[in-house]
Structures are given as C-alpha cells and as structure tokens.
Design an enzyme around this catalytic site. Structure first.
Site, mmCIF file in Angstrom:
data_model
loop_
_atom_site.group_PDB
_atom_site.id
_atom_site.type_symbol
_atom_site.label_atom_id
_atom_site.label_comp_id
_atom_site.label_asym_id
_atom_site.label_seq_id
_atom_site.Cartn_x
_atom_site.Cartn_y
_atom_site.Cartn_z
ATOM 1 N N GLY A 138 94.159 52.390 37.173
ATOM 2 C CA GLY A 138 93.638 53.568 37.854
ATOM 3 C C GLY A 138 93.029 54.560 36.888
ATOM 4 N N GLY A 139 92.575 54.054 35.734
ATOM 5 C CA GLY A 139 92.073 54.938 34.702
ATOM 6 C C GLY A 139 93.186 55.868 34.247
ATOM 7 C CB SER A 224 92.280 48.792 34.676
ATOM 8 O OG SER A 224 91.137 49.559 34.979
#
Length: 547
Positions: A138-139, A224
């Site tokens: 989710g960054g 991510s």
C-alpha cells in the site's frame, strides 16, 4: 475517473478465496465456527488467542501505546501493562486512511491509535521456530496487517514457522517531517511509520518465545510498499538488533525522500492550513480526517535529487514516505552502497515479470492491452523523449515474440521494480558479506482483467497469495499448477527464514547473486535458474540513466 478501482478488484478477487484462506484464521466472533482458546503470557500481560485447524491466532495485540493527541508525530510510547487476560481475537485498527484501502475480515475503522500486530503460530509451546515478520503493501499510504490475501495460517501450519504482521502509522501521520520546525522532541518524525515497525520488532524480540518463536531467528519481508519498508528497516540502526535476514519484494527503495524535499512538503501543508511555521503545533489540534484530506490536496513536484530510475522510494515534494533524515535513517537504504551494519544479514530481492498489468488495471489503462506499434512509439516518445527509439529497438530485439502492448508492460515493469531490485542485489554482492539472492516471480495467472480478455499474468501483488499459500481462487486464477508454484514459493521463503538459504524440494539449487554470473531464480511451476537474464536490457537502461 477510473472505471475499475483497486477496491473493486480486491473485493472481486478475494471473494472467491474466502472459504479457503479464512477458515484457518477465523475468530470466535464469527458464528458457525467453534474455537479452542489459548493463552500466552507476554511481558505486558496475558493474551487469549484462538486455535483453529492446527494454528493458534492472536490478533490486535498492542505493541506500543498512544499515538494521538499530544503523542501525534512522536515516537511510539511503551505499551501499558494490563491485569487479567486480554482478548486477542479481532484485528486492531489500521492506520488513518480511506477505509476502502484495507482488506481484513471484520476489520475495525482506521484510527490514529493503530499500533497493533497479529500472530499466527503452530503452537505457543516454547519451541523456537523461525519468525517471519511481514510488512504490508500500500505504499507508505494505505493497507494493514490484516489483509485476507496475507493471512498467515497456511504458512504457519504447513511450514512450522511463526508469522507476524503489523499495523503502523501511514501517510502524513506516519511521515510528516517536522525536524526543522518542531525541535528535539519531534526529531525523526518523518520516519515514524517505519520506526513503528522497529518498535514492533523489539516487541517480537521480547515476547515471541511465548508464541513458540525464536527471537534470534527473525526474517523481515514485504511486498510493494512493504518492500520499501523492508528496505528502510535493513538500513535502520534502531531495527538492526531485532532481525537476521530480509526479503524485499516488488518494492525496492534504493533511495528515499531527501530531507530538503520533505521539509518543503511540510511548508506546503502549513500553507494549506494557513499556519505559520512557528505555530506548527496547531497541527496537533486538527482532526486526523482533515489531515488525511489535506495530504491528497498538496501540490506534487518530482524530486530533483533522484539518482536514477531505480529511486521509487523518492517521490519528491508533496508525498509522504520514508525520509533520509540523518536520525532514524542516516542514509539512503542502498545508495551509494548497501548498509554496512546489515552486511552479515542474508537478503532476497526481486520482482514480478508483469508488474505493470496491475497498475494498468487499477489505473484504467485498458488501451495498453491492445496497443499498436504506432501507439507504442507514441507512448515511448512521450515517456522518454530522445531515448524512445533506442528503448523500443532494444526491447523488440530482446523479445521478438511480444506484442507492442506486452513490450510496454515489460518496459514499465522493469522500470518500476526491476532496476531497483537488480541494483540492491549488486550493492549487496559488492559488500562481500552475507549472500544476496535475486528472483523473478513468473507464474502466469489466467484470471481475466475485468472488462477485457487479457490475463493477469505475473502482475504486481500476485506474489502475495502465492507466498502465503492462499491460492484457492481469486487473483491466483484457476490453473492446477498454481499449487505447485505456491509450494515452491513458500518452500523457498520459509527455508530462507530458517537457514538463510532458499531451497525447494525437486527444484534447482538457487545460487547466490554475484556480479559475474548474475544468477536469477525464476519462480514458477517448475522453477528455473537463469544467468544474467536481462543483460542487453540492463546495459541499455544503464547507458541512458542519469548520473
């Protein structure tokens, strides 16, 4: 307006997976399931967890104290001990964000006080198992440690490991850089989100034996945004004593935000609220929801400090993420070198072959799936200017069988996640310390991208269900060999957690990365080792990368 949102995708793809991945981790709050309760005695008090199908699950465990009010933007306060037995049967609150961006079952609303973790263990029996601490994606903006695709039940049961996942501060509340306006008490505020994870790792070190884990054998990993957080933890002195190995997956933060850019973002925020820098403390009085709204409205400006295409952690002015502040993070994680104090910690790093398919899907870029040669030329000219023709020619020569759309997906995929992953492996190998292992995840899901006949392939985030063996349905597709690919993935990761060397039964030996052979493991059903897989492409990108 995008016609297909990330939220819609998650809802559709996880819906088919629920019967498989939620049964092991279901809590007593759900009717129709019976549970055996288990109690663990931590340093701060007793916890009641739930035993289901050979796994004991503890959810919503507080690893730190209050992070709101006068404690907003400060380092997490210690947990307050409690008396009696505290229930750990439901997920804790995620960090402040749009509620549509968390994907846990029966998950509470986002809240500033979000410093909770979840544990999946084969048994809280004092056996010293390998511990795998996962950092969610989710960054630096969204997500939680309760996502159904990353449920740790199957990994714990099948491989006799302890899985831990955390919630931590995100976005503006986790990464607002106040060092230059707020004084000593707020030094390091630009990295509270990753510092929270370091605090959680300390909690794990102090308590995980009570859950059947070995505090001296801890692996951190993440995909991510979780990969970017793992990159930061690998380079964070505060976290160094509490983990032994790491895996950075589809999120290589070679560089992070420079303090100069972070300071300008803070000025933009103060201007948004019409607050003078000397009156910055008014930010402590603004409701968290208003701060979240403001974070979306700030003007964006690309960084002038990035050293190349691989700097995905360096988002420039107007964004919130980890900061090279000289306090929590003294340097960029892997620039100009890998961190010396993690020299003896083995490292996995890599990316998925078709990363960009996911971003095209959630970003509404359906045109890429039917792109013509003329369309490819136009896109490359817009993206790369004078370098466009060299890029197009190099990729066509390397992949003569690929369509123009597939070429563009390959270009974007390696730019987003590949170049940074290779750089990390190179700089780790240059140290001459513990080994680095480089991979590609190559399994091709046959799930159709909604509204198209194009398949998901090895898109971004596809590795999550595979590394947790949650592949019964959803984004993993319906091909039978997905189970073999997932067994290979989970075997490699759990063996690395246990011994620092990734091994899977009946698969080739995975050589450590070096600057001569540049060995890469392609994870699939079956796996294969490829030497210097991207040689011509890598050399081309290096030739046009700015110094």
């Amino acid at each position: 307006m995008n016609d297909f949102s990330r939220r819609q995708f998650i809802q559709q793809t996880t819906g088919a997976m629920l019967p498989f991945i939620l049964l092991p981790g279901i809590t007593a709050a759900w009717p129709g399931f019976t549970s055996d309760y288990q109690v663990a005695d931590t340093k701060y008090g007793k916890l009641r967890g739930c035993r289901q199908n050979g796994v004991t699950i503890f959810k919503g465990i507080p690893y730190a104290g209050n992070a709101s009010g006068k404690n907003r933007f400060k380092k997490a306060t210690p947990v307050k001990p409690w008396t009696g037995v505290r229930d750990a049967l439901q997920l804790g609150n995620p960090s402040v964000q749009d509620p549509s961006q968390t994907y846990g079952l029966n998950e509470p609303e986002p809240d500033e006080n979000c410093l909770f973790l979840n544990i999946w263990t084969p048994a809280n029996d004092n056996k010293k198992r390998s511990v795998m601490v996962y950092n969610h994606g989710g960054g630096f903006q969204t997500g939680s440690g309760g996502s159904v695709t990353a449920d740790g039940s199957n990994l714990a049961r099948m491989y006799d490991v302890v899985v831990v996942e955390t919630n931590h501060r995100l976005g503006l509340l986790g990464f607002l850089y106040l060092d230059e306006v707020a004084g000593e008490a707020y030094r390091g505020s630009g990295n509270r989100g990753v510092q929270d994870i370091a605090v959680a790792l300390k909690w794990v070190n102090e308590n995980i034996e009570q859950f059947g884990g070995d505090p001296q054998n801890v692996m951190i990993f993440g995909e991510s945004g979780g990969g970017m957080k793992t990159s930061c933890l690998y380079a964070m002195p505060e976290a160094a004593p509490y983990f032994n190995k790491a895996s950075i997956e589809s999120g290589p933060a070679v560089e992070i935000i420079e303090a100069e850019d972070a300071a300008q973002t803070t000025i933009e925020l103060l201007n948004y609220f019409n607050i003078a820098p000397k009156n910055w403390k008014k930010l402590l009085e603004i409701p968290a929801g208003k701060l979240l709204e403001a974070s979306y409205q700030l003007p964006r400006k690309p960084s002038e400090h990035s050293g190349g295409f691989y700097g995905i952690g360096n988002s420039g002015v107007g964004s919130f993420g980890a900061v090279k502040d000289g306090v929590v993070l003294p340097n960029h994680p892997f620039d100009p070198t890998a961190p010396d104090f993690s020299k003896d910690k083995p490292l996995l790093t890599g990316w998925n072959e078709d990363e960009y398919i996911f971003f095209a899907m959630v970003g509404g870029d359906k045109d890429v799936f039917t792109l013509s040669e003329e369309g490819l030329k136009n896109r490359l000219e817009k993206d790369f200017g004078n370098d466009a023709e060299l890029i197009r020619k190099t990729y066509h020569e390397a992949y003569p069988e690929k369509t123009p759309g597939e070429i563009y997906i390959a270009i974007r995929s390696i730019m987003m996640m590949g170049l940074g992953s290779v750089t990390i492996a190179e700089r780790k190998a240059e140290q001459g310390g513990a080994p680095a292992y480089l991979y590609n995840f190559g399994y091709k899901s046959n799930m159709k991208i909604p509204g198209t006949e194009y398949e998901a392939g090895s898109m971004h985030a596809l590795d999550i269900p595979f590394k947790f063996y949650n592949v019964e349905g959803g984004m993993a597709g319906t091909k039978e060999d997905r189970f073999e690919a997932s067994r290979n993935f989970t075997s490699l990761w759990t063996s690395f957690a246990r011994h620092g060397k990734p091994v899977a039964e009946n698969q080739p030996e995975w050589p450590a990365f070096n600057l001569q052979d540049r060995a890469l493991m392609r994870i699939d059903a079956p796996c294969s080792v490829i030497t210097d897989r991207y040689k011509t492409i890598r050399e081309m990108w290096k030739s046009i990368q700015k110094p």
